[in-house]
Enzyme design. Structure first.
Site, PDB file in Angstrom:
ATOM      1  N   ARG A   1     -69.988  -3.882 -53.189  1.00 34.66           N
ATOM      2  CA  ARG A   1     -71.173  -4.718 -53.316  1.00 34.66           C
ATOM      3  C   ARG A   1     -71.682  -4.703 -54.755  1.00 34.66           C
ATOM      4  NH1 ARG A   1     -73.228  -0.748 -49.958  1.00 34.66           N
ATOM      5  NH2 ARG A   1     -71.138  -1.069 -49.144  1.00 34.66           N
TER       6      ARG A   1
ATOM      7  N   GLY B   1     -75.313  -1.845 -57.991  1.00 36.84           N
ATOM      8  CA  GLY B   1     -74.261  -1.701 -56.983  1.00 36.84           C
ATOM      9  C   GLY B   1     -72.965  -1.333 -57.692  1.00 36.84           C
ATOM     10  N   LEU B   2     -72.006  -2.231 -57.632  1.00 31.06           N
ATOM     11  CA  LEU B   2     -70.692  -1.990 -58.255  1.00 31.06           C
ATOM     12  C   LEU B   2     -70.043  -0.752 -57.639  1.00 31.06           C
ATOM     13  CD1 LEU B   2     -71.711  -2.777 -61.942  1.00 31.06           C
ATOM     14  CD2 LEU B   2     -70.175  -4.154 -60.540  1.00 31.06           C
ATOM     15  N   HIS B   3     -70.060  -0.693 -56.320  1.00 31.27           N
ATOM     16  CA  HIS B   3     -69.396   0.395 -55.612  1.00 31.27           C
ATOM     17  C   HIS B   3     -69.189  -0.009 -54.155  1.00 31.27           C
ATOM     18  CE1 HIS B   3     -73.772   1.319 -55.081  1.00 31.27           C
ATOM     19  NE2 HIS B   3     -73.356   1.380 -53.827  1.00 31.27           N
ATOM     20  N   GLY B   4     -68.382   0.768 -53.476  1.00 28.17           N
ATOM     21  CA  GLY B   4     -68.233   0.664 -52.026  1.00 28.17           C
ATOM     22  C   GLY B   4     -68.662   1.976 -51.402  1.00 28.17           C
TER      23      GLY B   4
END
Ligand code: T46
Length: 143
Positions: free
Chosen positions: A106, A58-61
């Site tokens: 997330r 994840g580590l993104h929107g």
């Protein structure tokens, strides 16, 4: 705006959807349909498996994407962040989905070796919809 301007009655970032499991003596079955358990038209399904120990995904929107995430096997810990607050939830039930809307950072942590995370999305894959830099994400949600 600062944290004190978040309304105290803001809904939780963790929106869990119960998915009816139709069990009988043979085992269980969960059916997913747009407009029923899934509150959007399903345009794409993908699943994540074989995640190595210690890996964070994840580590993104997303700017517009809506998704429903289901741990159909195993477990992982989902951390959600709307730019003001963070909440986390363990996904460990094939009869429960987590809805994630746009403007939500997330992160997926602590995947069990057997985790299969299935995700239903309301749009085809589009890299332009991703906010992969946290500062850009913050600028997007606080604009
Ligand atoms: C999300 C979380 C929960 C595709 O080609 N098509 C796809 O539909 C997807 C989802 C990914 N990809 C490619 C893009 C990357 O080259 O597959 C590779 C891995 O994707 P990513 O690093 O974005 O995977 P995760 O696990 O970090 O995030 C995924 C989704 O991308 C994302 O939308 O919300 O799962």
């Amino acid at each position: 705006m600062n944290e004190s301007s978040i309304p105290s009655d803001s809904p939780s970032l963790v929106q869990l959807v119960p998915l009816q499991s139709r069990g009988d003596h043979r085992g269980s079955l969960v059916a997913l349909e747009s407009g029923a358990q899934v509150p959007f038209p399903i345009a794409r399904v993908y699943y994540i498996f074989g995640t190595k120990p210690g890996v964070v995904r994840g580590l993104h929107g997303h700017k517009a994407l809506r998704q429903l995430c289901i741990a159909v096997a195993g477990s992982c810990r989902m951390v959600l962040d709307d730019g003001w607050r963070k909440e986390e939830v363990w996904l460990n039930r094939p009869d429960q989905g987590l809805l994630i809307g746009p403007g939500t950072w997330r992160e997926m942590h602590d995947f069990s070796a057997d985790c299969v995370l299935m995700v239903l999305a309301d749009a085809p894959y589009d890299e332009a919809d991703y906010l992969r830099d946290y500062d850009q994400f913050l600028a997007f949600v606080r604009r």
